[in-house]
Design an enzyme around this catalytic site. Structure first.
Site, PDB file in Angstrom:
ATOM      1  N   HIS A  55      23.657  95.843  43.954  1.00 26.07           N
ATOM      2  CA  HIS A  55      22.570  95.581  44.439  1.00 26.07           C
ATOM      3  C   HIS A  55      21.227  95.701  43.780  1.00 26.07           C
ATOM      4  CE1 HIS A  55      19.750  94.920  47.865  1.00 26.07           C
ATOM      5  NE2 HIS A  55      19.161  95.874  47.511  1.00 26.07           N
ATOM      6  N   HIS A 106      19.176  90.672  53.953  1.00 31.50           N
ATOM      7  CA  HIS A 106      19.582  91.590  54.753  1.00 31.50           C
ATOM      8  C   HIS A 106      20.730  91.359  55.665  1.00 31.50           C
ATOM      9  CE1 HIS A 106      17.041  95.600  55.535  1.00 31.50           C
ATOM     10  NE2 HIS A 106      17.477  95.513  54.315  1.00 31.50           N
TER      11      HIS A 106
END
Ligand SMILES: Nc1ncnc2c1ncn2[C@@H]1O[C@H](COP(=O)(O)OP(=O)(O)O)[C@@H](O)[C@H]1O
Ligand SMILES: [Mg+2]
Lengths: 771, 81, 227, 81
Positions: A55, A106
């Site tokens: 990430h 998200h």
């Protein structure tokens, strides 16, 4: 409790460390030891593990994403002020104005806790934009869910929508666009992407770097709690004795009110010149903010970690470093300005504390109650993480899939069949009105929204005196990408580009959110690489740079990956928003033209999906030169006042475009099928590079001459017609007596179309009780 | 008639912006000695029959699956006459 | 003669800039008022704008009523200072008991943003004099807690005294009793309105310019009453 | 430490759309015998000192003026150790 200090680490090389639980591979751990010349302390391990995660480090995607920087015109991109690499790229939009925009995902948090996951997604992207020095001015929300009627979608969708609205509305940002797509592949792994745009004057652009020895590092905003640090609890439990730390929540809760105060306080300190550098805190919290600030600066940095204001006093230093508590920012401030900085924070009720100082050590050092727990070269944490060339292979099933074209599926031919298909298509979840969702979003706040849903693009004014504005649109048909990732991604780019251009704005820059399955799956990795290649090549051809973006991997449930979903956002600039072209057609008698070529291109289309549940074949042909020409014509048409309305053709084909224009206006039309096409092909093929435009009779010659001169096929397909004796206009009863009439085939009333179009989402989601 | 009372509160480690807002207001109003404020939800469910008739396990599963999200919230349940 | 109309910014106010813009377009002079400052700078009237004051986490408007600026506004409103509360401002006026009733969670439980048709039922207030009785307007509505409630006798009294300023037409978007979108105090100087007239003052950014009348009414009344 | 618990519920005559939605969800889940559901708020205020030290009248005025709106809501207050 024993504190794992740098000295202790050096003296106890033998201590076992849970690097694997933290997601590091043995060779990555070895490299950390090599960089430090000893084993890392648990705090250092925490920092490296999170900063070297997929990430934060983009370790699987980096080698591919480089193309966005490498493929550029000679002399570089003229409109780009800040390129990829910063929190968000910055584009020059003229008159001394600059705009920054970015999308982020998200996805996983929104599946676990839809409301908070989506809400904090909005909060995070807004801080990204703020950290460039820009005032956030609008948001958009590309969403993907499982089948509309699946029970889990009933849980996830209302929560996600309420979360985006709850955060964005309370924050005071208009939501001006987005997407809502349903597909079985997203069941169990919805995609919640959020985009934010910010505007600023050229001189206000700020970068995240810590320069100037003696300058202070201020952490301000919400207090630090145990949010989002599930993973690092492993470390805490190693360092803590028997009873262990409290259980740490993996879910973060958003506080939009705090974010609103953070925005106002940040803009005030920026505009009063009190800030040397600024950085938002997102994933990886203080670890990320301090190492990036230090790495971008020229010197080093020292941090006193025990000065961080805590919401939960039981946090260990590792956890403080990792916490993903929301609504926090970091600023670099000179000692002279610190009192003024603190005063502005106090005015906005925002807590602030000096946690560190810039020095010339070249190292990032962190102390906790006087003991050294971190001593690292900051670049190795923030920017010199591992980089992988993951194995790639073309999906085994791709040839068979591409051979299975949708073009041979049976098509409706009679008037009755066509009409029935039209009503079914219009009511299908992907094509039906999204008002149930978008009515939960404030699109008016800030008073500058010129276009918002259901228009092709969201458009906001950035300068009240000149009328200068920006437009943004996001798109991706994951089915096209599945059939051909290179072409499919270019089709997504083309669609977003077209949406911006039909409303009269000049496409200027691109951002993206690349949602894919596991990078460790060679077929996923190949698909990803093709998508990136397609996007980079497409942007070069269209002359618009990628300014930034986000990669979200590991979107899969059990072993099935989602449809590859590279969501593409295109930003456009318009010198005067007064001349924007809306989608609702105008008064009686105006002429309806279809621009572009229509071919039999049904593969990956909504028609094949809804009517046949079929996915196979080659996606529609990509012709970016044609897209650019279409954009030129739409922009010229807007500038010269030739067009009263325009709407792009994409999912659901010309049929959907016409229905949406009619329903938006509440006025019917007489239409006919062009001579060389069969009706179903005319209505539902998804050939790219097309738009429907509406021209006043007085402008017809001028417009068609322009199209002819520039080689753009323009076919008259109808005329706006409110019908005999029917009332015109936009009143609530505007549908009365209004019909769409497809000459010789069928007539359908707008009332019936509206019922089909607007009924679907309320029927599916209205009854839901949402926590 | 019996009443099932379900109180749902955010877990202690989860940020509670609502409680914080109340806390802030109390401070501004000059109230001292307040350490912490948490704001949650209270459900009063009136059911047929008397206390003994209530299917407590069904009610618990409702509290857990519908009225609260165990990821961020805890609940307590009691049955009253 | 200028009409100086204050716009209060609370932490979490969102439509304060829009309210100021609307006042300017209507020919008035907007004056910035800050929540923590009890001084209202000698303004001739006050607008309490929309938004989420203090996050509205407790109850909409519940915390804002204790702000220092509200102490002064409440005191001066009782002696004639005209006040218009829009959305969150309406909620603050009810919480402050300057207007009767309360605003509750929308009956459908969702935040709703829509272009709303209204009928102006009272044109004898200082904020609605520019409209004709019964005039229909379309302005944005956006709220999560806009359901107007009051007990039956209060509702009867409001209607009997002509204090229902505006009513929802076509759709009751939030379950308000008797379709009430706005009410006035007995003097017609204090008005609360759930929909947002400040978002309907420019054809470019609003569904209409129908909202301008609220601000124009005030500006005109101030200019006419000037000595 | 003492805890002041304030429960705030809408007055019975005020429509409670949230309670109604829960009711509807229960019915859809096949739960029978539920007569009525009301949803309210619960505040947990932790204060310094012990139960005897709590200034109950100050707390009541907070409950009445800040935590609830008497036009539409009722509250109950209790102090716990
Ligand atoms: N989740 C959402 N949030 C905001 N706007 C949305 C959302 N979903 C759809 N929209 C809006 O609805 C309209 C129609 O969406 P779509 O059919 O995807 O547009 P297009 O095909 O032209 O890109 C657009 O204005 C789009 O911005
Ligand atoms: Mg479009």
């Amino acid at each position: 409790m024993t504190l794992d200090t740098v000295t202790h680490a050096a003296e106890h090389p033998e201590d076992d460390q849970p690097f694997a639980e933290l997601g590091l591979r043995p060779e990555e751990y070895d490299r950390i030891c090599e960089i430090l010349g000893r084993r890392p302390t648990s705090s250092e391990l925490a920092m490296y593990s999170v900063m070297w995660s997929e990430h934060c480090s983009y370790k699987s995607s980096k080698v591919h994403l480089r193309q966005f920087g490498n493929k550029q015109p000679e002399g570089g991109w003229p409109q780009l002020m800040v390129g990829i690499g910063e929190n968000a790229g910055v584009v020059d939009v003229g008159d001394g104005w600059a705009v920054t925009f970015k999308i982020e995902s998200h996805n996983h948090p929104s599946f676990i806790e839809p409301y908070q996951g989506a809400a904090t997604g909005v909060g995070g992207i807004v801080r990204d934009i703020l950290s460039m020095g820009a005032r956030p001015i609008a948001i958009a929300d590309p969403l993907r869910f499982g089948p509309a009627d699946a029970p889990d979608t009933k849980r996830v969708l209302p929560g996600v929508v309420a979360g985006i609205g709850g955060y964005g509305n309370c924050l005071g940002l208009p939501t001006i666009g987005g997407e809502t797509v349903f597909d079985a592949s997203y069941a169990g792994n919805p995609l919640v992407n959020a985009l934010c745009i910010g505007a600023m004057r050229h001189e206000d652009v700020h970068l995240a770097s810590a320069r100037g020895v003696g300058n202070l590092i201020v952490l301000y905003g919400a207090r630090t709690g145990g949010d989002g640090i599930g993973g690092v609890s492993v470390l805490a439990s190693e360092t803590f004795d028997a009873e262990g730390p409290a259980k740490r929540p993996a879910v973060q809760v958003g506080d939009p009110f705090m974010e609103k105060l953070l925005i106002e306080a940040t803009l005030e300190v920026l505009h009063t010149g009190l800030v040397e550098g600024i950085q938002d805190l997102g994933g990886a919290g203080i670890s990320c903010a301090t190492s990036e600030l230090a790495s971008n600066g020229e010197g080093g940095m020292h941090v006193w970690l025990d000065r961080v204001l805590l919401r939960d006093s039981s946090l260990s230093p590792e956890e403080i470093l990792m916490s993903e508590s929301q609504e926090r920012m970091c600023a670099v401030v000179t000692p002279d300005n610190i009192d003024a900085f603190m005063a502005i924070c106090a005015k906005w009720d925002v807590e602030a504390v000096v946690i560190g100082e810039v020095n010339d050590s070249g190292r990032l050092t962190i102390d906790y109650h006087g003991e050294r727990i971190v001593d690292v070269p900051p670049r190795t944490v923030a920017h010199e993480g591992p980089v992988y060339q993951r194995p790639m292979s073309r999906p085994m099933d791709l040839d068979a899939l591409q051979a299975d074209s949708s073009d041979v599926l049976p098509r409706p031919t009679t008037g009755a069949e066509l009409k029935k298909t039209l009503l079914t298509m219009v009511a299908s979840a992907n094509l039906a009105s999204k008002a149930w969702i978008t009515d939960q979003y404030d699109r008016y706040v800030l008073g500058n929204t010129v276009l918002a849903q259901p228009e092709d693009t969201g458009m906001v004014r950035i300068d009240e005196s000149s009328g200068r504005g920006v437009a943004v649109s996001t798109d991706c048909n994951g089915r096209f990408v599945r059939l051909d990732p290179y072409a499919g991604t270019q089709l997504a780019l083309a669609e977003a580009y077209r949406n911006v251009a039909v409303s009269g704005a000049r496409p200027t820059a691109v951002s993206n959110c690349l949602n894919f399955g596991s990078p460790e799956d060679p077929e996923v990795m190949w698909t990803f690489a093709e998508a990136v290649r397609g996007l980079a090549d497409g942007c070069l051809e269209l002359g618009i740079p990628v300014t930034g973006g986000n990669v979200s991997f590991y979107n899969s449930t059990a072993d099935t990956a989602i449809l590859p979903t590279p969501v593409i956002a295109v930003l456009g600039v318009i010198d005067d928003v007064e001349r924007r072209t809306p989608m609702a057609w105008g008064p009686d008698g105006e002429l309806i033209y279809l621009l572009g070529d229509t071919r039999a291109e049904f593969s990956g289309s909504e028609w094949a999906h809804v009517m046949h549940g079929h996915l196979g074949g080659q996606p529609p042909r990509v012709d970016l030169a044609r897209e650019a020409l279409l954009a030129d014509i739409c922009i010229a048409g807007s500038r010269d006042g030739m067009l009263t309305a325009a709407h792009d053709v994409a999912d659901g084909g010309v049929a959907q475009t016409l229905v949406e224009m009619a329903l938006r206006a509440g006025v019917g039309a007489r239409l006919w099928v062009p001579d060389d096409l069969d009706a179903a092909m005319f209505l539902w093929s998804e050939s790219a590079g097309r738009a429907v435009v509406v021209v006043a009779r007085s402008e017809e010659m001028r417009f068609t001459d322009m199209c002819a001169a520039r080689g753009m096929p323009a076919t008259r397909i109808g005329v706006v017609d409110s019908g005999l004796g029917a009332e015109l206009g936009f009143t609530s009863s505007g549908d009365a007596g209004q019909v769409l009439d497809l000459s010789g085939k069928f007539t359908v009333s707008l009332a019936q179309l509206r019922e089909a179009y607007e009924g679907t989402l309320p029927d599916l989601f209205d009854s839901g009780f949402s926590r | 008639m019996a009443r099932v009372i379900v109180d749902v509160m955010l877990k202690p480690e989860i940020l509670d912006p609502q409680g914080r807002a109340v806390s802030g207001a109390l401070t501004r109003l000059g109230i001292t000695g307040v350490n912490d404020v948490r704001q949650g939800k209270r459900f009063e469910i009136t059911v047929d029959g008397n206390v003994a008739d209530v299917d407590e396990s069904a009610m618990r599963s409702i509290a857990e699956e519908l009225l609260s999200n165990p990821v961020i919230e805890d609940y307590t349940l009691r049955i009253e006459p | 003669m200028t009409a100086r109309i204050g716009v209060v910014t609370f932490p979490g106010s969102l439509d304060d800039r829009d309210a100021a813009r609307a006042i300017r377009i209507a020919g008035g002079e907007p004056v910035v008022l800050w929540h923590a400052d009890a001084d209202v700078r000698g303004v001739d009237a006050v607008v309490l704008p929309g938004g989420f004051s203090y996050g509205d986490y407790l109850r909409c408007g519940a915390i804002a009523k204790f702000a220092p600026v509200m102490g002064t506004v409440i005191e001066q409103a009782r002696t004639g200072l005209p006040v218009l509360g829009i959305c969150n401002g309406f909620q603050i006026l009810c919480e402050s008991h300057l207007l009767p009733g309360a605003l509750t969670r929308n009956d459908h439980l969702h935040f709703i943003c829509r272009d709303q048709r209204l009928r102006i039922d009272a044109t004898d207030t200082v904020w609605t004099a520019a409209y004709t009785p019964g005039e229909e307007i379309v302005i944005p509505l956006k709220n999560g807690e806009g359901g107007y409630v009051a007990d039956e006798s209060t509702l009867d009294a409001l209607e009997a005294e002509g204090r229902v300023v505006a009513r929802y037409l076509e759709v009751n978007p939030n379950g308000s009793r008797r379709d009430i979108a706005g009410v006035a105090d007995p003097t017609g100087r204090i008005v609360g309105l759930m929909p947002h007239p400040e978002h309907a003052v420019e054809a470019l950014t609003g569904p209409s310019t129908d909202g301008l009348g609220f601000f124009a009414s005030m500006v005109t009344s101030l200019i006419e009453s000037a000595p």
